[in-house]
Each structure stands twice: as structure tokens, then as C-alpha cells.
Design a protein around this motif. Structure first.
Motif, PDB file in Angstrom:
ATOM      1  N   PHE A 174       0.710  -1.228   0.249  1.00 39.43           N
ATOM      2  CA  PHE A 174      -0.009   0.012   0.136  1.00 39.43           C
ATOM      3  C   PHE A 174       0.842   1.274  -0.066  1.00 39.43           C
ATOM      4  O   PHE A 174       1.716   1.273   0.560  1.00 39.43           O
ATOM      5  CB  PHE A 174      -0.657   0.070   1.353  1.00 39.43           C
ATOM      6  CG  PHE A 174      -1.739  -0.872   1.369  1.00 39.43           C
ATOM      7  CD1 PHE A 174      -2.958  -0.986   0.944  1.00 39.43           C
ATOM      8  CD2 PHE A 174      -1.433  -2.223   2.297  1.00 39.43           C
ATOM      9  CE1 PHE A 174      -3.901  -1.893   1.090  1.00 39.43           C
ATOM     10  CE2 PHE A 174      -2.623  -3.149   2.348  1.00 39.43           C
ATOM     11  CZ  PHE A 174      -3.957  -2.974   1.877  1.00 39.43           C
ATOM     12  N   GLU A 175       0.327   2.269  -0.601  1.00 38.32           N
ATOM     13  CA  GLU A 175       1.140   3.591  -0.293  1.00 38.32           C
ATOM     14  C   GLU A 175       0.187   4.219   0.692  1.00 38.32           C
ATOM     15  O   GLU A 175      -0.976   4.213   0.994  1.00 38.32           O
ATOM     16  CB  GLU A 175       1.126   4.645  -1.648  1.00 38.32           C
ATOM     17  CG  GLU A 175       1.370   5.997  -1.228  1.00 38.32           C
ATOM     18  CD  GLU A 175       1.550   6.778  -2.485  1.00 38.32           C
ATOM     19  OE1 GLU A 175       1.498   6.277  -3.490  1.00 38.32           O
ATOM     20  OE2 GLU A 175       2.310   8.153  -2.201  1.00 38.32           O
ATOM     21  N   VAL A 176       0.999   4.761   1.498  1.00 35.65           N
ATOM     22  CA  VAL A 176       0.356   5.232   2.850  1.00 35.65           C
ATOM     23  C   VAL A 176       0.408   6.902   2.683  1.00 35.65           C
ATOM     24  O   VAL A 176       1.225   7.761   2.139  1.00 35.65           O
ATOM     25  CB  VAL A 176       1.272   5.118   3.921  1.00 35.65           C
ATOM     26  CG1 VAL A 176       0.762   5.994   5.350  1.00 35.65           C
ATOM     27  CG2 VAL A 176       1.515   3.757   4.622  1.00 35.65           C
ATOM     28  N   LEU A 181      10.435   4.188   0.742  1.00 35.63           N
ATOM     29  CA  LEU A 181      10.174   5.601   1.109  1.00 35.63           C
ATOM     30  C   LEU A 181      10.201   6.346  -0.249  1.00 35.63           C
ATOM     31  O   LEU A 181      10.871   5.947  -1.149  1.00 35.63           O
ATOM     32  CB  LEU A 181      11.457   6.200   1.505  1.00 35.63           C
ATOM     33  CG  LEU A 181      11.947   5.672   3.187  1.00 35.63           C
ATOM     34  CD1 LEU A 181      13.092   6.528   3.907  1.00 35.63           C
ATOM     35  CD2 LEU A 181      10.815   5.664   4.098  1.00 35.63           C
ATOM     36  N   GLU A 182       9.072   7.314  -0.589  1.00 36.24           N
ATOM     37  CA  GLU A 182       9.012   7.756  -1.623  1.00 36.24           C
ATOM     38  C   GLU A 182       9.504   9.516  -1.303  1.00 36.24           C
ATOM     39  O   GLU A 182       9.176  10.080  -0.451  1.00 36.24           O
ATOM     40  CB  GLU A 182       7.378   7.896  -1.838  1.00 36.24           C
ATOM     41  CG  GLU A 182       6.963   6.763  -2.133  1.00 36.24           C
ATOM     42  CD  GLU A 182       5.651   6.540  -2.836  1.00 36.24           C
ATOM     43  OE1 GLU A 182       5.182   7.612  -3.308  1.00 36.24           O
ATOM     44  OE2 GLU A 182       5.032   5.751  -3.118  1.00 36.24           O
ATOM     45  N   VAL A 183      10.410   9.720  -2.515  1.00 30.46           N
ATOM     46  CA  VAL A 183      10.915  11.120  -2.186  1.00 30.46           C
ATOM     47  C   VAL A 183      10.838  11.727  -3.736  1.00 30.46           C
ATOM     48  O   VAL A 183      10.865  10.827  -4.661  1.00 30.46           O
ATOM     49  CB  VAL A 183      12.168  11.480  -1.887  1.00 30.46           C
ATOM     50  CG1 VAL A 183      12.397  11.003  -0.453  1.00 30.46           C
ATOM     51  CG2 VAL A 183      13.281  10.658  -2.724  1.00 30.46           C
ATOM     52  N   LEU A 186      10.621   3.760  -9.709  1.00 28.41           N
ATOM     53  CA  LEU A 186      10.106   5.058 -10.602  1.00 28.41           C
ATOM     54  C   LEU A 186       8.670   5.007 -10.570  1.00 28.41           C
ATOM     55  O   LEU A 186       8.196   4.182 -11.131  1.00 28.41           O
ATOM     56  CB  LEU A 186      10.727   5.110 -11.880  1.00 28.41           C
ATOM     57  CG  LEU A 186      12.264   4.879 -12.049  1.00 28.41           C
ATOM     58  CD1 LEU A 186      12.485   5.091 -13.655  1.00 28.41           C
ATOM     59  CD2 LEU A 186      13.107   5.794 -11.323  1.00 28.41           C
ATOM     60  N   LYS A 187       8.123   5.981  -9.837  1.00 24.16           N
ATOM     61  CA  LYS A 187       6.695   6.127  -9.926  1.00 24.16           C
ATOM     62  C   LYS A 187       6.346   7.032 -10.946  1.00 24.16           C
ATOM     63  O   LYS A 187       6.489   8.457 -10.737  1.00 24.16           O
ATOM     64  CB  LYS A 187       6.091   6.713  -8.653  1.00 24.16           C
ATOM     65  CG  LYS A 187       6.312   5.644  -7.368  1.00 24.16           C
ATOM     66  CD  LYS A 187       5.452   5.829  -6.339  1.00 24.16           C
ATOM     67  CE  LYS A 187       4.252   5.492  -6.295  1.00 24.16           C
ATOM     68  NZ  LYS A 187       3.379   5.497  -5.394  1.00 24.16           N
ATOM     69  N   ILE A 188       5.664   6.637 -12.022  1.00 21.75           N
ATOM     70  CA  ILE A 188       5.135   7.549 -13.120  1.00 21.75           C
ATOM     71  C   ILE A 188       4.188   8.486 -12.893  1.00 21.75           C
ATOM     72  O   ILE A 188       3.090   8.007 -12.293  1.00 21.75           O
ATOM     73  CB  ILE A 188       4.974   6.700 -14.314  1.00 21.75           C
ATOM     74  CG1 ILE A 188       5.671   5.467 -14.577  1.00 21.75           C
ATOM     75  CG2 ILE A 188       4.604   7.637 -15.707  1.00 21.75           C
ATOM     76  CD1 ILE A 188       5.540   4.618 -15.799  1.00 21.75           C
ATOM     77  N   ILE A 204      11.338   7.081  -6.419  1.00 25.80           N
ATOM     78  CA  ILE A 204      11.106   8.248  -7.045  1.00 25.80           C
ATOM     79  C   ILE A 204       9.728   8.573  -7.146  1.00 25.80           C
ATOM     80  O   ILE A 204       9.102   7.934  -8.306  1.00 25.80           O
ATOM     81  CB  ILE A 204      11.903   8.617  -8.278  1.00 25.80           C
ATOM     82  CG1 ILE A 204      13.548   8.224  -7.954  1.00 25.80           C
ATOM     83  CG2 ILE A 204      11.921  10.115  -8.644  1.00 25.80           C
ATOM     84  CD1 ILE A 204      14.113   9.027  -6.829  1.00 25.80           C
ATOM     85  N   ASP A 205       9.173   9.669  -6.610  1.00 26.35           N
ATOM     86  CA  ASP A 205       7.780  10.219  -6.596  1.00 26.35           C
ATOM     87  C   ASP A 205       7.445  11.098  -7.893  1.00 26.35           C
ATOM     88  O   ASP A 205       8.445  11.845  -8.245  1.00 26.35           O
ATOM     89  CB  ASP A 205       7.124  10.439  -5.400  1.00 26.35           C
ATOM     90  CG  ASP A 205       5.680  10.412  -5.150  1.00 26.35           C
ATOM     91  OD1 ASP A 205       5.048   9.804  -6.275  1.00 26.35           O
ATOM     92  OD2 ASP A 205       5.371  10.530  -4.168  1.00 26.35           O
ATOM     93  N   ASP A 206       6.302  10.906  -8.577  1.00 26.25           N
ATOM     94  CA  ASP A 206       6.098  11.902  -9.494  1.00 26.25           C
ATOM     95  C   ASP A 206       7.182  12.026 -10.322  1.00 26.25           C
ATOM     96  O   ASP A 206       7.560  13.155 -10.974  1.00 26.25           O
ATOM     97  CB  ASP A 206       5.852  13.332  -8.938  1.00 26.25           C
ATOM     98  CG  ASP A 206       4.785  13.278  -7.652  1.00 26.25           C
ATOM     99  OD1 ASP A 206       4.032  12.277  -7.482  1.00 26.25           O
ATOM    100  OD2 ASP A 206       4.864  14.160  -6.956  1.00 26.25           O
ATOM    101  N   LEU A 249       6.039   5.035   2.216  1.00 23.97           N
ATOM    102  CA  LEU A 249       5.766   6.032   3.074  1.00 23.97           C
ATOM    103  C   LEU A 249       6.362   7.223   2.350  1.00 23.97           C
ATOM    104  O   LEU A 249       7.521   7.590   1.816  1.00 23.97           O
ATOM    105  CB  LEU A 249       6.809   6.122   4.516  1.00 23.97           C
ATOM    106  CG  LEU A 249       6.264   4.900   5.038  1.00 23.97           C
ATOM    107  CD1 LEU A 249       7.319   4.620   6.351  1.00 23.97           C
ATOM    108  CD2 LEU A 249       4.893   4.941   5.765  1.00 23.97           C
ATOM    109  N   ASN A 250       5.511   8.369   2.237  1.00 20.78           N
ATOM    110  CA  ASN A 250       5.913   9.649   1.563  1.00 20.78           C
ATOM    111  C   ASN A 250       6.816  10.533   2.662  1.00 20.78           C
ATOM    112  O   ASN A 250       6.429  10.507   3.815  1.00 20.78           O
ATOM    113  CB  ASN A 250       4.732  10.532   1.339  1.00 20.78           C
ATOM    114  CG  ASN A 250       3.977   9.800   0.124  1.00 20.78           C
ATOM    115  OD1 ASN A 250       4.340   9.967  -0.982  1.00 20.78           O
ATOM    116  ND2 ASN A 250       2.806   9.278   0.207  1.00 20.78           N
ATOM    117  N   ILE A 251       7.911  11.241   1.998  1.00 17.80           N
ATOM    118  CA  ILE A 251       8.823  11.844   3.196  1.00 17.80           C
ATOM    119  C   ILE A 251       8.881  12.977   2.712  1.00 17.80           C
ATOM    120  O   ILE A 251       9.095  13.191   1.468  1.00 17.80           O
ATOM    121  CB  ILE A 251      10.301  11.157   2.949  1.00 17.80           C
ATOM    122  CG1 ILE A 251      10.229   9.544   3.390  1.00 17.80           C
ATOM    123  CG2 ILE A 251      11.310  11.609   3.596  1.00 17.80           C
ATOM    124  CD1 ILE A 251      10.053   9.437   4.868  1.00 17.80           C
TER     125      ILE A 251
HETATM  126 MG    MG Z   1       3.633   9.204  -3.025  1.00 12.20          MG
END
Ligand code: MG
Ligand code: C2E
Ligand code: MG
Length: 760
Positions: free
Chosen positions: A515-517, A608-610, A659-661, A638-640, A576-578
Motif C-alpha cells: 500500500f502507499e500510505v 520511502l517515496e521522495v 520510479l513512480k510515473i 522516486i515519486d512523481d 511512505l511519503n517523506i
Molecule cells: Mg507518493
């Protein structure tokens, strides 16, 4: 040439090295008594090893709209304490002795006088003897650890009141000096010429000393006009205008230099200082002045006294004078509704770069040159003040409309089109100006300053080198941000944040990988609030770290029981979004490690998502951080991806797993060929570099199929499931854990549910 580096600029509230200097939204920067209430807004310094302590104290001060500079002890060297001149300092008692004593010495810089800065210690819950050692060391109060937000706030309030008293004392001191000045005038002086004009008739009486000043007999019963004949032609108009301004009630005192020719033809330079005598209704009756010959040493001003009225560097009006004129203009405008006025607040764009690259001396010269130009475009009735640092304020009286005010700003900006000559070379400077126009709705003069300052920040945001007029919309924004800040502070204390979970599905087997939190704020009146509405402000306030931590700890606590109960293979993980500030904290890794241990999880259970920019703007720190994370087996996404930095070299340099597109490409990929090509390119890039690709924001079946064809590894989005609270995530796990293809089960369940709803 003044350099134009866009990164380091005080006005953009940019960090200096690792320091964070957080100006509140309206950036009062130590202003004494602006803002919506009576309490003073202070310049504060916070020094502690402990980042959490710093961030708590800093954000509490910020919420109360003080200006805060916060740092660790090893960063103190980079701070100009004297320039900063803090009025409230909160310092860790455990700093090394020498450092603490030296710092306290610098804060109470004037040993004989009352302390200008109140210094509070942060110390562990202590015994009486330690408390007295702390007070002996020069601190004036103690904040006991563990810090309780309510207790800290109470102490801050007390010290605000004390600081308020100091400021009032300072003002009283200034008033006293003025009275003293008047006394001197009425008593006369040995060599000084006294001058007493009736401003209604123009009649003037001169004291006998004028004979000496002029070197010959002077007609003592004369008129202002005739006396002006004694003044050098070059100065005459200026002095006449000053007197006229006093006569019109626009100035309540007069100060300036002029030259006279003595009977023997020698030119003398005189300093004139005068005060008005007014009747009970405030009408100006007389002007009484003392004229002193300062030819021999025309800089021999009585500095301590004039400093209160005049900025020593630029010789512009001081803050004391500004506030006085502002109050006067305000009272006048409120009394006579047809006398509106405007406040123009401006500062030099990227001034910090000038100081940093060309040195403070050149910076000072630029300020002096600017002061001259500003003076030249103002009318005598305008008050021009150096407000502090590179900030200037003009109080322009008798300004009928916003148009008049903007034309002053236009003239001001015009002045900056011509380069300045500094040390023989030419340099350009620009300013950003905020304008606040008086209207009967204002209830305090200081609020005009605050609004002009806010408008200046809008001008900066719009690209600098321009002016902006404060309007209702800005007012609403300022109020809303202040409310949000207050709400957020309270929300952190009450732990009103909780994690929502959005499933991430692997496309090869259709299984749930985790899950993404996503944080949600359970707001007492607004209901659930999404992070886009608060995370940015929380970052600016320095409390995003606390929110991240609350959410992450809760999610980690939740994950282990799910892993144990549903035994998916591989075990489900969470992302987790950081926030940027959290990523910059050295103890991030140890804190995560601690949370993992407490929850019985392994590093591989979390990612971790940054964003790209976080990595790229802090490459050195990022390298060290990522090494530590990979040592713990913690993954990094890598978010976005695709929306940030253009260089891709970092993908090789850093240990990145996925990599999160970005949603923006996925959402348009069916209709827009370019978006489709971007997604394809990212997928190819990921494949070639051995990174997992995750498409976020999948909303339709068509997108899902297209992503599958392109070879995307994992997907998440509303089409599969919206972010949901823990109980619904548990229900979802319950439904799918025994199925062979989780994705199919989720989609079929949804279809059935929709049909049921349709049928119902
Ligand atoms: Mg995110
Ligand atoms: P993000 O990390 O890129 O998260 C994805 C955002 O897209 C989430 O918005 C999610 O609800 C939304 N989303 C997911 N699927 C779809 C879809 O199919 N369509 C559309 N239109 N949106 C979709 P959310 O929850 O509002 O979060 C927004 C951003 O706030 C996140 O973007 C993340 O950057 C940040 N954020 C969320 N939680 C936290 C947190 O705990 N700490 C920090 N520092 N930032 C967080
Ligand atoms: Mg994203």
C-alpha cells in the motif's frame, strides 16, 4: 554587476547553508508592534543539538508570527548574531560551556544597560540548584524538558510581554530624548542660534547668537522669508519646503543641514533641528529650532540621540520616526476622511547576493546610493525610512487613490533602471514593492505596514522587480494561512493525522504488493482533509516531519499484524511519503530503524517515496542517506517521476528501486500521444536500469491495459481502489488473500458492488 543567482535570497526565505530562517508569511522580521494584536513580534534565535526540540520551539514561535532563526551549535559560526540582534533566544543548556557563555555575552551586548535580549535555557527537569546555576549563567528563564507545547507556549507568552515592556521602554526613552531636545532648544546654547517662527504669520525671532553665526549684525525681529535669504541658494528651496511641510502639519519636527555665507564671504555649514509647538487641537502654531555651526566637523552628530531618529547608514528616518509618522498620518486620515495615504514597502531583490559576493561594504554603499535615489523621487511631505536590512518604507501622504500610489512606485522603479556606481564599477539593482492604501476599514496604523509587506511578497512571487497592491484577496489568503497554521499546530498536538492506504498491484501476477500510505487530517469541522491542502504549509512551518512521523508510525504498527494474518507472498510492504525537511534530517534513518524494530518489521517491508528535486538539491546529503537506507534494506521510490529534474544521471548515482510515473502522464496517455511516449520512455528507462516502474493515478480500464502492454511493473489508482482507512484495507485483504489473482478479485468485487448499487 550584481549577480543574479536565484537560489540564495533572503526574500525567497531561502536557507543559508543548513540554517533555516523561517519568516512568517507576512515576514515581520523583527518588527516591534505590527500584526493584528498588541503583542510585539520578535526576532528569535533557537539553538539546540536536538532537531525535534528546535522544530517544536521554532514552529511555536512561528505560529505566534515571530521571526525565527534556528540552528545547531555547529552552525552558529554561520550566523551574524549582531546583525540578527535577537530579542528572544532559546538556547540548549547543554551547549558546550564556552559556546553558551560566548553566545550569551553577545546577546546581552551592552553590559551596563538592561538586557536587550531575553535568553531562555532548555534544560532537563531540574533541581533548584541547577536552575539557579542556569540563571547565574545569564539565562533569564528555563524551559524544562520534555518540552510540553502548552508549557512552551505559556513561557513564550510571558516573554512576549516582557519584550513588549522593553520596547515600550525604548520608545519612552526616545520620547525622553525628544523632550530633552526641546528643553535644550528653549534654554538656548552658547554658540547656537535659536530660531522661533510663528507659522501662521511667518514672523520670526532670532536669538543674539545669530550675530556670531553670521559674523555680523542680524535683524532679530524678521520673517521666515527674509531669513531664507541668508541660506545658500542651493539649499534654500529644500529648507523652505521643509518649513512649509511643518506649517502644513505634515512634519512635526525638522532636521537638516544647510549652508550660509557669513558677512566675510566664508561658507558655513549649519545643522538645524526643530520641534513644533501645537495647540490643544493639534494645529501647528510655532516652529522652534536650534541652528549649530558644524562646519569643522559636519559629521559631528550626537549619534546616540540622532540614531533614534535617523538611520546612521542612509540618514533616512528611523523606525521610530516611521511609526510616529504612520500614526500621525493614520490619525489625520481617520479624522479627515479626504486625507488618505499609502504605505510603500520595498526591498532589494537578491540583496543577500550582493553582500555575499561583493562584501558588506559594497552592500552598504548600495544602500546609501539607493537611499539617495529614493529621497530624490519623494515629496518633502513623504516619510522615507530604512526599515531594517535592505527594507525601506515610504509613507506617502495625501495620496488620493491607488493610482497615485502606483505612480510613486512607478517612479521608484524607474530610478532603478539606471545602474549604480559602486567602487568604480556599474551595478544594477531592482526592488520589489508592496503597496497598502489606507481606507476607513483599517483599525491600526501598523496593519498597513503588515499589508504592504505582504503585498511585497506577492510582488516577489510574481517575479520581482515589480510592485503589487494589497487587496482583499490577499487579505483573505493571509487570514486563511494564519488559521491553517494555528489549526495545524493544534492538530499535531492532538494527533489528528491518520494513514490511508492505497493498494499497489503488480501486473505480472495481479497480486497486491503493498500500500502507499497517504496522510489524512481528521479536521474537527472540515472532516477529512487531503495532504495537498496542508502539507505545503506544514513544511514551511517545520512541522511536516511530525506529521510524517505520526502517520508512518501508525502505518508501521498496522502492517505487521496484516503480514502475520494474511501471509501474502511476498509479504506486503508499505510506501511512505517523506517530506523534504524529514529527508534532510540526519536522524531519519535511526528513527525509521527504531520504528521498524518497535513494529517487528524489516527494512524490506517499507519503501520511502521522495521527489527528484529533494535528491538533486541535496546530493551530498542524499548520497549518505541512501547508503544508510540501503544498509537497512529500505527501498527508495522516486515519486512523481518525470515532472522534476531534467538530468537523469542521478538514476545511476543513487540506489533507487522504483520510479513512480506521475499521474499527469498516466491520466492523459490515451488521448495524448506525447504523454503515451513519455510513459513508454520511462518504462524502457526503468527496464534498462533495472528499476521497478509503478504507474500512479490509473483511472480507467483503457489506461490499465495500455500500461500492461507497455510493460509497467506495478499500478495504483482509483480504477483499482481509492486510498482507504485501515479497517477497509483490512477488509480488502480479507477478501483477496486467498484468491489467485488479487487484481481480478478486486475488479470483479467492484463490478458486483456497482451493479448492486445500480440495481438498488
Ligand atoms: Mg507518493
Ligand atoms: P503522491 O505521493 O504522488 O500520492 C498520490 C496522490 O494521488 C494521492 O493524493 C492519491 O490519493 C492520489 N491518487 C491516487 N490514485 C489516483 C487516481 O486514480 N486519480 C487521482 N486523481 N488521484 C489519485 P493525496 O492523498 O491527496 O496526496 C497528495 C500528495 O501529498 C502525495 O502525492 C504526497 O506527495 C503528499 N503526501 C501524502 N501523504 C503524505 C505524508 O504522509 N507525508 C508527506 N510528507 N506527504 C504526503
Ligand atoms: Mg506521486
Amino acid at each position: 554587476m550584481i549577480p543574479s543567482d536565484s537560489s540564495a535570497n533572503k526574500a525567497e526565505r531561502a536557507p543559508k547553508g543548513n540554517l533555516r530562517r523561517n519568516d512568517p508569511p507576512d515576514a515581520q522580521r523583527g518588527r516591534n508592534a505590527a500584526g493584528g494584536d498588541q503583542r510585539p513580534l520578535l526576532r528569535c534565535l533557537v539553538v539546540s543539538h536536538d532537531v525535534d526540540v528546535r522544530s517544536l520551539v521554532e514552529s511555536m514561535l512561528k505560529v505566534r508570527r515571530h521571526t525565527v532563526t534556528s540552528c545547531g551549535p555547529d552552525e552558529l559560526d554561520g550566523i551574524d548574531i549582531d546583525g540578527l540582534a535577537p530579542q528572544l533566544a532559546i538556547i540548549d543548556w547543554r551547549l558546550p560551556d564556552r559556546l553558551a557563555l560566548d553566545l550569551i555575552g553577545r546577546l546581552h551586548h551592552d553590559p551596563g544597560s538592561a538586557p536587550t535580549c531575553q535568553v531562555l535555557a532548555i534544560a532537563e527537569e531540574n533541581s533548584g540548584s541547577e536552575a539557579s546555576a542556569i540563571l547565574d549563567a545569564g539565562y533569564c528563564d528555563v524551559l524544562s524538558e520534555p518540552l510540553e507545547p502548552a508549557a512552551v507556549e505559556a513561557r513564550i507568552r510571558v516573554h512576549e510581554q516582557i519584550a513588549g515592556q522593553f520596547l515600550r521602554l525604548e520608545k519612552a526613552f526616545a520620547d525622553l530624548h525628544q523632550s530633552h531636545e526641546r528643553l535644550l532648544i528653549s534654554c538656548g546654547g552658547q554658540a547656537d542660534g535659536m530660531w522661533d517662527a510663528d507659522l501662521r504669520t511667518g514672523e520670526l525671532v532670532l536669538s543674539p547668537e545669530w550675530d556670531k553665526l553670521i559674523g555680523g549684525p542680524v535683524d532679530r525681529q524678521t520673517t521666515v522669508d527674509r531669513w531664507l535669504d541668508l541660506v545658500d541658494e542651493e539649499d534654500r528651496d529644500r529648507i523652505r519646503q521643509l518649513i512649509d511641510s511643518v506649517a502644513r502639519g505634515e512634519l512635526h519636527s525638522l532636521e537638516g543641514h544647510y549652508r550660509v555665507f557669513r558677512a566675510d564671504g566664508a561658507s558655513r555649514r549649519l545643522l538645524v533641528r526643530g520641534e513644533t509647538v501645537r495647540d490643544g487641537a493639534g494645529e501647528t502654531l510655532r516652529l522652534v529650532c536650534r541652528h549649530t555651526d558644524v562646519t569643522e566637523d559636519h559629521l559631528a552628530f550626537d549619534e546616540p540621540r540622532t540614531n533614534l531618529l535617523i538611520d546612521p547608514l542612509t540618514r533616512l528616518a528611523s523606525r521610530t520616526v516611521l511609526l510616529d509618522r504612520l500614526r500621525h498620518a493614520f490619525a489625520r486620515a481617520s479624522r479627515m476622511k479626504d486625507k488618505p495615504f499609502a504605505v510603500l514597502f520595498f526591498d532589494i531583490d537578491r540583496f543577500k547576493n550582493v553582500n555575499d559576493s561583493l562584501g558588506h561594504l559594497v552592500g552598504d554603499k548600495l544602500l546609501m546610493a539607493i537611499a539617495d535615489r529614493v529621497r530624490s523621487i519623494c515629496r518633502p511631505s513623504d516619510t522615507v525610512c530604512r526599515f531594517g536590512g535592505d527594507e525601506f518604507v515610504i509613507v506617502a501622504e495625501d495620496v488620493e487613490s491607488v493610482r497615485d500610489a502606483t505612480s510613486i512606485a512607478g517612479r521608484l522603479h524607474q530610478e532603478f533602471q539606471v545602474p549604480f556606481t559602486l567602487d568604480g564599477s556599474e551595478a544594477y539593482a531592482t526592488v520589489s514593492t508592496g503597496i497598502a492604501m489606507w481606507h476607513p476599514g483599517y483599525d491600526k496604523p501598523e496593519n498597513l505596514l503588515r499589508d504592504a509587506d505582504n503585498a511585497m511578497y506577492r510582488a516577489k512571487e510574481l517575479g520581482r522587480n515589480r510592485y503589487a497592491v494589497f487587496d482583499e484577496k490577499m487579505h483573505a489568503e493571509v487570514v486563511a494561512t494564519l488559521e491553517l497554521e494555528n489549526d495545524l499546530r493544534r492538530a499535531v498536538a492532538r494527533k489528528e493525522f491518520l494513514p490511508f492506504y492505497q493498494p499497489i498491484i503488480s501486473l505480472d501476477r495481479g497480486n497486491l504488493v503493498g500500500f502507499e500510505v497517504l496522510a489524512r487530517w481528521r479536521h474537527p469541522t472540515r472532516g477529512l482533509v487531503r495532504p495537498t491542502e496542508f502539507i505545503h504549509v506544514a513544511e514551511e512551518m517545520g512541522i511536516a516531519v511530525q506529521i510524517d512521523r505520526l502517520v508512518a508510525e501508525e502505518a508501521c504498527r498496522q502492517l505487521r499484524p496484516w503480514q502475520v494474518q494474511y501471509r501474502l507472498d511476498p509479504p506486503i510492504s508499505i510506501s511512505l511519503n517523506i517530506s523534504t525537511t524529514q529527508f534532510l534530517q540526519l536522524e531519519l534513518v535511526s528513527r525509521i530503524d527504531h520504528t521498524l524494530r518497535q513494529s517487528g518489521l524489516y527494512g524490506r517491508d517499507i519503501k520511502l517515496e521522495v521527489t527528484e528535486s529533494v535528491l538533486m538539491e541535496n546530493t551530498e546529503h542524499a548520497t549518505a542517506m541512501l547508503d544508510q537506507l540501503s544498509a537497512l534494506d529500505i527501498g527508495l521510490s522516486i515519486d512523481d517521476f518525470g515532472t522534476g529534474y531534467s538530468s537523469l544521471a542521478y538514476l545511476k548515482r543513487f540506489e533507487i528501486d522504483s520510479l513512480k510515473i506521475d499521474y499527469s502522464f498516466v491520466s492523459r496517455m490515451i488521448e495524448d500521444v506525447d504523454s503515451m511516449e513519455i510513459v513508454r520512455t520511462i518504462v524502457d528507462l526503468g527496464r534498462n536500469l533495472g528499476k521497478t516502474t509503478i504507474a500512479e493515478g490509473v483511472e480507467t480500464d483503457a489506461q490499465l491495459e495500455c500500461l500492461r502492454e507497455l510493460g509497467v511493473d506495478q499500478v495504483q489508482g482509483f480504477y483499482i481502489a481509492r486510498p482507504m482507512p485501515a479497517d477497509q484495507a483490512a477488509e480488502l485483504l480479507d477478501r483477496i488473500h486467498l484468491s489467485r489473482n488479487h487484481l481480478q478479485t478486486i475488479l470483479v468485487d467492484r463490478l458486483v458492488e456497482e451493479q448492486n448499487i445500480d440495481l438498488g
